[in-house]
Structures are given as structure tokens and as C-alpha cells.
Enzyme design. Sequence first.
Site, mmCIF file in Angstrom:
data_model
loop_
_atom_site.group_PDB
_atom_site.id
_atom_site.type_symbol
_atom_site.label_atom_id
_atom_site.label_comp_id
_atom_site.label_asym_id
_atom_site.label_seq_id
_atom_site.Cartn_x
_atom_site.Cartn_y
_atom_site.Cartn_z
ATOM 1 N N ASN A 182 2.091 -5.855 -2.555
ATOM 2 C CA ASN A 182 0.699 -6.163 -2.240
ATOM 3 C C ASN A 182 -0.113 -4.868 -2.264
ATOM 4 O O ASN A 182 0.272 -3.876 -1.630
ATOM 5 C CB ASN A 182 0.597 -6.802 -0.852
ATOM 6 C CG ASN A 182 -0.839 -7.087 -0.459
ATOM 7 O OD1 ASN A 182 -1.502 -7.929 -1.058
ATOM 8 N ND2 ASN A 182 -1.339 -6.372 0.544
ATOM 9 N N GLU A 183 -1.196 -4.888 -3.004
ATOM 10 C CA GLU A 183 -2.113 -3.753 -3.060
ATOM 11 C C GLU A 183 -1.378 -2.446 -3.390
ATOM 12 O O GLU A 183 -1.574 -1.416 -2.758
ATOM 13 C CB GLU A 183 -2.896 -3.631 -1.746
ATOM 14 C CG GLU A 183 -3.761 -4.853 -1.486
ATOM 15 C CD GLU A 183 -4.515 -4.814 -0.157
ATOM 16 O OE1 GLU A 183 -4.301 -3.887 0.641
ATOM 17 O OE2 GLU A 183 -5.332 -5.728 0.085
ATOM 18 N N ASN A 184 -0.531 -2.532 -4.400
ATOM 19 C CA ASN A 184 0.250 -1.359 -4.798
ATOM 20 C C ASN A 184 -0.570 -0.335 -5.566
ATOM 21 O O ASN A 184 -0.047 0.706 -5.982
ATOM 22 C CB ASN A 184 1.467 -1.803 -5.613
ATOM 23 C CG ASN A 184 2.367 -2.739 -4.839
ATOM 24 O OD1 ASN A 184 2.383 -3.936 -5.093
ATOM 25 N ND2 ASN A 184 3.081 -2.217 -3.864
ATOM 26 N N ARG A 230 0.820 -1.210 0.000
ATOM 27 C CA ARG A 230 0.000 0.000 0.000
ATOM 28 C C ARG A 230 0.863 1.273 0.000
ATOM 29 O O ARG A 230 2.071 1.242 0.095
ATOM 30 C CB ARG A 230 -0.968 0.016 1.196
ATOM 31 C CG ARG A 230 -1.965 -1.124 1.218
ATOM 32 C CD ARG A 230 -2.966 -0.969 2.357
ATOM 33 N NE ARG A 230 -3.959 -2.045 2.329
ATOM 34 C CZ ARG A 230 -4.896 -2.211 3.239
ATOM 35 N NH1 ARG A 230 -4.998 -1.360 4.248
ATOM 36 N NH2 ARG A 230 -5.763 -3.212 3.141
ATOM 37 N N ARG A 240 -0.221 -9.302 -5.695
ATOM 38 C CA ARG A 240 -1.667 -9.365 -5.554
ATOM 39 C C ARG A 240 -2.246 -7.960 -5.614
ATOM 40 O O ARG A 240 -1.704 -7.029 -5.026
ATOM 41 C CB ARG A 240 -2.056 -10.012 -4.219
ATOM 42 C CG ARG A 240 -3.563 -10.016 -3.995
ATOM 43 C CD ARG A 240 -3.982 -10.305 -2.573
ATOM 44 N NE ARG A 240 -5.387 -9.919 -2.420
ATOM 45 C CZ ARG A 240 -5.795 -8.716 -2.055
ATOM 46 N NH1 ARG A 240 -4.921 -7.776 -1.776
ATOM 47 N NH2 ARG A 240 -7.091 -8.441 -1.963
#
Length: 804
Positions: A399-401, A363, A438
Site C-alpha cells: 500500500n502506497e509503496n 509506505r 493500491r
Amino acid sequence: MITQRLTHNWAYIQSSLGGAWEVWRKDKLNNHYNLAWSEVELPHCFNALDAMDPDVPYYQGQGWYRTLLEVDNPYLNGRTLLHFEGAGQHTEVYVYEDRVGEHQGGYDEFTIDITDRLREGQFPAYYENKVPIAIRCDNTRNLETIPSDVSDFNLYGGLYRYVNLVYVPAVSLETVHVISQVSADRADIQVQVKLYHPEADKRSVRLRLQVWDDTEQEIFAATVNRVTWDGSEVVADFEVDAPHLWSPNAPRLYTCKVTLEDEGTGTETAETVRFGLRYFEFEKKGPFYLNGERLLLHGTHRHEDHAGVGAAMTEEMIACEMRLIKDMGANFIRLGHYQQSRIVLDQCDELGLLVWEEIPWCRGGLGGASYRQQCKDMLTAMITQHRNHPSIILWGLGNENDWEADFNYFDEEAIRDFMRELHALSHELDDTRLTAIRRCEFCRDIVDVYSPSIWAGWYRGVYPEYESYTRAGFENTDRFLHVEWGADNVAGRHVKKPYTGFADIQTGQGADERDGDYLLTGGDPRVSSLGDWSETYFCDMIDWYLRAQQGMPWLTGTAQWSFKDFSTPVRPDSPIPYLNMKGVVERDFKKKEAYYVFQSYWLEKPMIRIYGGAMDVRTGSAEEEQTIRVYSNCSQAELFINGESAGVRTRDVRDYPNAGLRWNVTLLPGMNQVVARGRNESGDVVSDETTFVFQTESWGVPVSLQLSSYEEPNGHVMIEAKAYDAEGVFCADAAVRIHFGLAGSGKLLDNLGTVRGSRSIELANGRACIYMDPRGGASMVSARCEGLRTAFVEVSGECGVRDK
């Protein structure tokens, strides 16, 4: 190499200090400059308890550790090292007042060489030849570091993994990597060695290599004479015919020992590593293959987080958790969202759990030069430190970039460019594994394996849409793997008819989690905000998902989120504040019902479970039949009600739910006993039983709470709160929030993030409990709830009880 784990004789203070001298000042000046140090053992986490405090945000700042080491390096001109298996999040190491090293990053291992400072000496005489070591850990918020503080997990502080004192000779082995190219009938193997040799002078060394297979049969031996070198070099290569392949069902491990002799001094040191031989493929637009055979990945996730200790899990705790995961029937795990302890990877190798391990670029966006360098450094460290583990098949790059948060800009092209850099770096460091991310649609074409966001039935849509959205995700990427799905569920909360959203949640609008969906208010209608958060709903969802997966021959696999409930700073309004409750076990390993649903699909060993086996009260009308549900992997099951058979059912996964293992039965008002017996095709028999009260009285809204107290064998006392209506009838569906309090000598055992260890908690089926330590004196325990009269119970020092 000689290694000593430094567990005992540490002191800790949670505070910033003016400098390293403040750590030691009290030893010389016994006056008002003294600080409130406390004795601790390692591993230790700043946030062992405050991460789950419902009233105060978890501490983010500095914490200092101190110890006195007895150093006795037996090697002539040897080096003395401090090896950290992980510390959060920024670490500085001091020998007495002098800083000798630092490290940025909370999850990768690092080593600080303290040799030169030890040779200088000049420590105060009152330390009696012991070496004063001070360590500052700091988890202060910092936008230019990873992971982001908007992540759905705590950025813990402290020496929360083991610290080791290490002695090595002047020339030693820094890394030993065993690199293999494997097929069904042959493995080509290289042994690569990097030396640790700070003096950098040229020396003649002799290397002796020995390799054993999983039966302890020596399969290779060699002696190599070399002059010391820089970097990593191949020192041996050999072939293995008919290799013993590693797999989840047969996790066979080879052993390689490299002994290094300094021919000038005769000093020897050795490094022993384990490795496995296996090959795999994520087929383009197809399933996953291990050792040439299709394998459906049955997965879950893990955070390093546990009740009462935060991230500071001991080796025994980790082994217990990994055994539970394997015993659930899993063969795959994603380690979210950071490099995890070497102990975890050792367990995966031994138990047979395939692994996706990733760096904590989670994030926030993309920062500047130091931010990007930390990402690359942590990727390099993760691959270098964990490369020998055969369990690992995927290196996760993020993850969740796609989640904007930490900067006043968000540049998708810059993120794409940097993702390409990480992808290239990963393959440069290790071309035997694949990369993965992801939830970042605009980067899905860069990595080797991609998982979109699919939360059908929780953050978006309803769970019968799972198949269609999974197929769409598969069609939209070359190599598809679905990680992260599930639902929050409160341990002990059961309902007859769970809220599904089938009637009022819009379908056909996607199944991806979107910004704000994790909040309990606002946004589109969704089960996560409108649902009952029951174990019942979660079990139904799992049942649907796993049943559907059996009809997807193209599917690589999935990983449920997450194996265990865990602490998070972004969920203050959860039924237990600051707890992500999607686990199939609680934060202290206590199994929820979901655990057995997974076993019924994944486990080969026969099992059977009566749903709600821990419920001591079930409710309904005496005139109506009640449904008893059973989960089992046996081909047939028989149910007995109070000693009488209710019939035999044949398991059929097409018969949803419970694969047809459900019975409509008549229960007696009062006490009932239910027994389930399963038999598989081999004739093995397993059984489960439960006893409960069947309550036939109906109830109204809760108007009062009652507290009771029960002494435990260990001297603790369980305090139980129950809700009642105006007629004094137990309200078996009450879910109001209550707050436990205590005045007196005792102490609530709270901030644990479990349904038995939280002072602010929603009732589950009309009740909640918490434990207390009387500590030899009298206490008054309270339970308050908005709109209800506060209830009290008095606990004496002898654990006598009087209700108020």
C-alpha cells in the site's frame, strides 16, 4: 488436538527489563527488586489508551507478560505448543529464564513449541508444578521492519490477539487446505495436508476424511493409509456436481474433517476446516463477476482498532463490527493494511463479505535483506493461514509503496523488482486468487488488480469530478478497483451549507492524494484543509459517489475509507487529536449519519432515516422554510411535521441530493416533532422520528462556556460544555477547541477517540461532552478554551452538581 484459550491470570509490566530473571525475581526475593506488575486479561494492548492521549506520544518499547500454566498433555510423547493469533510487533517467548522462540511481525499467527523445555523441567518448587511463562512484546521503531512508522495507523504493541495452549500427539496435522476449481455445474477439489512431526521418524498413519455440504449432508468420505511425509501433499481429490455456490447473498460453507491416527500408538487427532465453492473474474477492461454474474463491489475498510482497547478487540467486539458492516449493505471489505484476526475472516465467510487482505508493506520505501524476507514471510504466512477462506479474492502486496520516508534513498526499479518477486510468490502459493496493490503508479502493471489514488472532493479537486477521474483510472489499467475514498467528519457536526470548494478549488488537476495533503495547513487549496469536517458534507459526497456508480456498468466496485474512526500518530491536529475521522461509525461503533446514506443505496431491507436524527437543536429564522432531508431505499416517503403531512416524495436517484427525499417546511419556534414514513413496492412500511428544539434567536461570537452535569444509570456522569455569546444565546455553530480537566476524586473517561470520550476536542454545533466516574468523591471539572473564561462544574460524591 486440544486447545485452551489463555485469557485469564496474566500480569503485565510496561518496561524494558534486564533479562527474563527480572520477571521471576520477586517470587524468590521479596524485597526492593519488586516490579510494578498489573493484572490483565488477554487480549491486551500496550496502547489501549495512550494511542489517543492528546498530550503524550503513544508508547513504543517493550512490555512483558507473565503467567503460570498448568500443563497436562494427555498424548503419549505429545507436543505442547503456544499458539499466538497475533502479537505486536516483535515477540520473544520464555519458559522460566530460557528463551524458546521468537517472532518478527505484528499480524500473522505463529506457534512456539515448548515441549523440549518442559521435558527438562527444573522449575522452582514454589511454583507447585506450574510452568512459568514470560513473553516480551516490543513495538520499538525499526526502519528495517514493516509496516513503516510513517503509516497512518499505530503500530500497536502487546498480546492483542488471543493466545492458546495447544496439545497435539507426536504426529499431528499442521495444515489442512481444501483447494478447488469451480464452475457453475462442477467443482474439482483437492485436500492437501501438512504434518507436524518434529521427531521426523517414519511412521504409518491412517487418514479419515469426511466432507459435508452446507445442509450437513455428507458428500465425500475416504480412508487413506500413508507413511509420514515432509511438506504438503494431496491426500484426496474428488468432484462435486451442482455445487452450492458461496456468495454474499448466500454464504454457503462446506466442512472438511481430517482425522489422523498414528497406527503405532493408536493416538488420534483431528482438524476441521470450512471452505466455500465459488468462482470469480475481474474482466480485463470490464467489471467484476462472481459465479458468472456481474457484481458491483460495495466496500469499506477495517483497521483492528477500538475505543478503550486499541488493537485488543475481543471476539464479541469483532463479531459486532462485522455485523454492522454487513447490515450497512456492504458485500466487500479491504482489510487494511495487514493480515487480520482469523475471527475477522471467519465472520466474512459467514456473513458474505468478499475480501482483499494484504501484507503490511505500507509506505517508507524498500529496506535490506531482512526487510524483504519479512515481506515474503508475512505473505507466505497470510496465504498459508487464510487460504481456506472463500471470502478472500485478492492478496494485497502493498500500500502506497510510492511514499518515500524510511531510507536516504528511493529506488523505483528496486521496488518494481521486489514487487515482481511478491507477485510471483503469491501465485506460486495460491494460483486461485489475484494480487493487488493500491497507489503505486510505477508498479500498476505488475499486479493483477490495481487501485489508483482517487480522493475527488477531499485531498484534491471537488466531488463532481469523481466520475471523470474514476473513468480515467479505469482506462489506465487492465483491471481497475477503486479503494480508499471519503472525507473526515466529526460526529454531531452538521451545517446547512457545507463547504464544497466548488468556487475556489482548482479543478482538472487530478484527484490523487499527494505528500502533505493530509496536513491541515499548507499545500494546494483542498477541502480537507479548508472544509468544515461536517457530517453534512460527507453525506453529500457519499450520495454523489454512490449515485454516480449506478451509472457505471464497467465499474468493478469501490471501498470507502474507512468504516470506523481509528487512531493514528500522524494526525495530532485533528478535531480529536490523533484520530482519523473518516469513519461511518465512531471508534465505539456509534453510527454517524453516513451509515444510513450507504444503507439507502446498498441495503435491500427497507430503511428510512431523517438526517441529523440525533440533533436536539436546529436553528433558523421563523419566517424561512427549513429543509428536512431523509435517506431511504423505499420507493416513496412521506414526512409529517408536528402531526401534519408535508407531502409524499418519490425516490429518484437522479434528483440529487437525497434522491429527491427532501422537504422545505415551516417549523415552530421551540419543540418540534418530525416523522418520516417510507413504503416500498411490496407495501412494507418503515418509519423514523425525531424531536428537537428549533432555535430562532441569532447569535454572535462565543464569549463563554457553560458546563452542566447529568447522572447516568450506570453511576457515571456526563459533563456537557456549551458555547454562548455575550447575550447568553447558544452558539449553535461554534467549533472552537476546548480542553476538559478534572481535580478531585473522580476520573475523566478519556483517551477513547470518540466525541464523548476525549478531553481535547473541537465543539460540534456548539457543544461537547465527556463522561466521568465520580469514584465516590467530590470533583471539580473544568473546560477551557483559548480566549474564553474557563468554566467549572462541581460534582459531589453523590453526583450532586453546582455550576461555576
